[in-house]
Motif scaffolding. Structure first.
Motif, PDB file in Angstrom:
ATOM      1  N   VAL A 102      59.147  53.007  46.306  1.00 21.07           N
ATOM      2  CA  VAL A 102      59.342  54.120  45.620  1.00 21.07           C
ATOM      3  C   VAL A 102      60.581  54.503  45.550  1.00 21.07           C
ATOM      4  CG1 VAL A 102      58.644  56.476  45.520  1.00 21.07           C
ATOM      5  CG2 VAL A 102      56.934  54.673  45.617  1.00 21.07           C
ATOM      6  N   VAL A 103      61.356  54.589  47.002  1.00 19.79           N
ATOM      7  CA  VAL A 103      62.581  54.918  47.062  1.00 19.79           C
ATOM      8  C   VAL A 103      63.560  54.114  46.273  1.00 19.79           C
ATOM      9  CG1 VAL A 103      64.341  55.039  48.933  1.00 19.79           C
ATOM     10  CG2 VAL A 103      62.311  56.101  49.318  1.00 19.79           C
ATOM     11  N   GLY A 104      63.276  52.660  46.209  1.00 17.98           N
ATOM     12  CA  GLY A 104      64.062  51.868  45.504  1.00 17.98           C
ATOM     13  C   GLY A 104      64.064  52.155  43.854  1.00 17.98           C
ATOM     14  N   VAL A 105      62.955  52.506  43.460  1.00 22.14           N
ATOM     15  CA  VAL A 105      62.660  52.803  42.007  1.00 22.14           C
ATOM     16  C   VAL A 105      63.560  54.244  41.638  1.00 22.14           C
ATOM     17  CG1 VAL A 105      61.079  53.591  40.437  1.00 22.14           C
ATOM     18  CG2 VAL A 105      60.574  51.748  41.629  1.00 22.14           C
ATOM     19  N   LEU A 106      63.419  55.203  42.625  1.00 22.57           N
ATOM     20  CA  LEU A 106      64.118  56.648  42.432  1.00 22.57           C
ATOM     21  C   LEU A 106      65.605  56.289  42.578  1.00 22.57           C
ATOM     22  CD1 LEU A 106      61.816  58.911  44.729  1.00 22.57           C
ATOM     23  CD2 LEU A 106      62.016  58.783  42.325  1.00 22.57           C
ATOM     24  N   GLY A 107      65.947  55.369  43.311  1.00 22.71           N
ATOM     25  CA  GLY A 107      67.376  55.033  43.508  1.00 22.71           C
ATOM     26  C   GLY A 107      68.081  53.981  42.415  1.00 22.71           C
ATOM     27  N   ARG A 108      67.121  53.779  41.504  1.00 23.83           N
ATOM     28  CA  ARG A 108      67.656  52.751  40.393  1.00 23.83           C
ATOM     29  C   ARG A 108      67.964  51.517  40.710  1.00 23.83           C
ATOM     30  NH1 ARG A 108      69.804  57.368  39.322  1.00 23.83           N
ATOM     31  NH2 ARG A 108      71.971  56.692  39.063  1.00 23.83           N
ATOM     32  N   ALA A 109      67.384  50.762  41.820  1.00 22.12           N
ATOM     33  CA  ALA A 109      67.720  49.741  42.648  1.00 22.12           C
ATOM     34  C   ALA A 109      67.086  48.284  41.675  1.00 22.12           C
ATOM     35  CB  ALA A 109      67.328  49.546  43.879  1.00 22.12           C
ATOM     36  N   THR A 110      67.759  47.371  41.721  1.00 20.31           N
ATOM     37  CA  THR A 110      67.062  46.035  41.259  1.00 20.31           C
ATOM     38  C   THR A 110      66.321  45.154  42.125  1.00 20.31           C
ATOM     39  OG1 THR A 110      68.796  45.763  39.706  1.00 20.31           O
ATOM     40  CG2 THR A 110      67.838  43.853  40.267  1.00 20.31           C
ATOM     41  N   PHE A 111      65.256  45.012  42.216  1.00 18.69           N
ATOM     42  CA  PHE A 111      64.470  44.195  43.314  1.00 18.69           C
ATOM     43  C   PHE A 111      64.330  42.767  43.048  1.00 18.69           C
ATOM     44  CE2 PHE A 111      62.833  48.630  42.902  1.00 18.69           C
ATOM     45  CZ  PHE A 111      62.385  48.816  44.246  1.00 18.69           C
ATOM     46  N   SER A 112      64.458  41.997  44.394  1.00 14.09           N
ATOM     47  CA  SER A 112      64.228  40.648  44.308  1.00 14.09           C
ATOM     48  C   SER A 112      63.516  40.370  45.568  1.00 14.09           C
ATOM     49  CB  SER A 112      65.632  39.979  44.103  1.00 14.09           C
ATOM     50  OG  SER A 112      66.537  40.231  45.248  1.00 14.09           O
ATOM     51  N   ARG A 113      63.144  39.029  45.531  1.00 17.51           N
ATOM     52  CA  ARG A 113      62.333  38.581  47.038  1.00 17.51           C
ATOM     53  C   ARG A 113      63.314  38.182  47.804  1.00 17.51           C
ATOM     54  NH1 ARG A 113      56.799  37.118  47.706  1.00 17.51           N
ATOM     55  NH2 ARG A 113      57.188  36.896  49.634  1.00 17.51           N
ATOM     56  N   GLY A 114      63.038  38.455  49.084  1.00 13.97           N
ATOM     57  CA  GLY A 114      64.236  37.793  50.159  1.00 13.97           C
ATOM     58  C   GLY A 114      63.498  36.990  51.106  1.00 13.97           C
ATOM     59  N   PRO A 115      64.303  36.433  51.989  1.00 14.50           N
ATOM     60  CA  PRO A 115      63.254  35.659  53.102  1.00 14.50           C
ATOM     61  C   PRO A 115      62.508  36.454  53.898  1.00 14.50           C
ATOM     62  CG  PRO A 115      65.674  36.164  53.759  1.00 14.50           C
ATOM     63  CD  PRO A 115      65.499  36.605  52.278  1.00 14.50           C
ATOM     64  N   ARG A 116      61.747  36.106  54.876  1.00  9.00           N
ATOM     65  CA  ARG A 116      61.122  36.544  55.918  1.00  9.00           C
ATOM     66  C   ARG A 116      59.944  37.776  55.620  1.00  9.00           C
ATOM     67  NH1 ARG A 116      64.337  35.674  60.874  1.00  9.00           N
ATOM     68  NH2 ARG A 116      65.970  34.307  60.437  1.00  9.00           N
ATOM     69  N   GLY A 117      59.695  37.592  54.451  1.00  9.51           N
ATOM     70  CA  GLY A 117      58.767  38.661  53.866  1.00  9.51           C
ATOM     71  C   GLY A 117      59.416  39.807  53.352  1.00  9.51           C
ATOM     72  N   LEU A 118      60.802  39.937  53.330  1.00 12.50           N
ATOM     73  CA  LEU A 118      61.463  41.155  52.761  1.00 12.50           C
ATOM     74  C   LEU A 118      61.752  41.205  51.355  1.00 12.50           C
ATOM     75  CD1 LEU A 118      64.422  40.851  55.438  1.00 12.50           C
ATOM     76  CD2 LEU A 118      62.248  42.582  55.429  1.00 12.50           C
ATOM     77  N   PHE A 119      62.001  42.245  50.867  1.00  7.53           N
ATOM     78  CA  PHE A 119      62.235  42.492  49.426  1.00  7.53           C
ATOM     79  C   PHE A 119      63.694  43.270  49.379  1.00  7.53           C
ATOM     80  CE2 PHE A 119      57.710  42.478  49.825  1.00  7.53           C
ATOM     81  CZ  PHE A 119      57.462  41.566  48.709  1.00  7.53           C
ATOM     82  N   PHE A 120      64.533  42.753  48.703  1.00  9.65           N
ATOM     83  CA  PHE A 120      65.682  43.373  48.676  1.00  9.65           C
ATOM     84  C   PHE A 120      65.965  44.440  47.342  1.00  9.65           C
ATOM     85  CE2 PHE A 120      67.809  39.297  50.535  1.00  9.65           C
ATOM     86  CZ  PHE A 120      67.645  39.985  51.813  1.00  9.65           C
ATOM     87  N   ALA A 121      66.426  45.651  47.641  1.00  2.79           N
ATOM     88  CA  ALA A 121      66.503  46.528  46.512  1.00  2.79           C
ATOM     89  C   ALA A 121      67.930  46.768  46.334  1.00  2.79           C
ATOM     90  CB  ALA A 121      65.780  47.532  46.758  1.00  2.79           C
ATOM     91  N   ASN A 122      68.734  46.175  45.494  1.00  2.00           N
ATOM     92  CA  ASN A 122      70.056  46.184  45.397  1.00  2.00           C
ATOM     93  C   ASN A 122      70.688  47.122  44.341  1.00  2.00           C
ATOM     94  OD1 ASN A 122      69.499  43.213  46.291  1.00  2.00           O
ATOM     95  ND2 ASN A 122      71.244  43.940  47.253  1.00  2.00           N
ATOM     96  N   GLY A 123      71.794  47.650  44.333  1.00  2.00           N
ATOM     97  CA  GLY A 123      72.384  48.538  43.466  1.00  2.00           C
ATOM     98  C   GLY A 123      71.699  49.965  43.702  1.00  2.00           C
ATOM     99  N   TYR A 124      71.041  50.350  44.819  1.00  2.00           N
ATOM    100  CA  TYR A 124      70.849  51.649  44.889  1.00  2.00           C
ATOM    101  C   TYR A 124      71.741  52.721  44.806  1.00  2.00           C
ATOM    102  CZ  TYR A 124      68.727  55.353  48.164  1.00  2.00           C
ATOM    103  OH  TYR A 124      68.275  56.287  48.584  1.00  2.00           O
TER     104      TYR A 124
END
Length: 155
Positions: free
Chosen positions: A23-45
């Protein structure tokens, strides 16, 4: 992913911390992608808070930088440790506890990370932090006020 990383992924979804991070990533207009280790990256926050190169909420690592910022394996390990902290603290209670730890660290050292147990357990150096020594509170207060005075005034 290891079995334990799957446990953390599911646990942080169920405790709603990963949902909150999304939700914070969406509010911050980030772009989501899968990362390693079960993480998700939200870049361009794009929101200005918090002031950090990256910050983690659940299994979501948010950053104002592009995806290449996470090409640093040490930084990814650091952020994954934070995702484990959310898992161990059953999710969102991590946020107010982190804020208290950052304030105490700032009062002790003039830096919100140096004596913050969450940052220390995630490995300060891998997170790109420099450890500052404990200093008298008067010095911290003086530094804080001199920083405010040296800021440029508005238009």
């Amino acid at each position: 992913m290891t079995a334990w990383q799957w446990v953390k992924l599911v646990g942080n979804f169920l405790n709603l911390s990963t949902v909150a991070g999304a939700v914070v990533g969406v509010l911050g207009r980030a772009t989501f992608s899968r990362g390693p280790r079960g993480l998700f990256f939200a870049n361009g926050y794009k929101l200005g808070f918090p002031i950090a190169g990256a910050f983690t909420i659940g299994n979501v690592v948010l950053s104002k930088h592009d995806r290449a910022y996470f090409d640093n394996p040490a930084l990814v390990r650091h952020e994954e440790r934070h995702s484990w902290q959310y898992f161990c603290l059953i999710g969102l209670p991590m946020l107010p506890l982190y804020v208290v730890a950052a304030v105490v660290s700032f009062l002790l050292t003039g830096d919100p990370a140096s004596r913050n147990p969450f940052e220390r357990l995630a490995d300060l150096k891998e997170g790109g932090y420099v450890e500052h020594p404990i200093q008298p509170i008067g010095k911290t207060v003086t530094q804080a006020f001199s920083g405010l005075k040296s800021r440029p005034k508005g238009p």
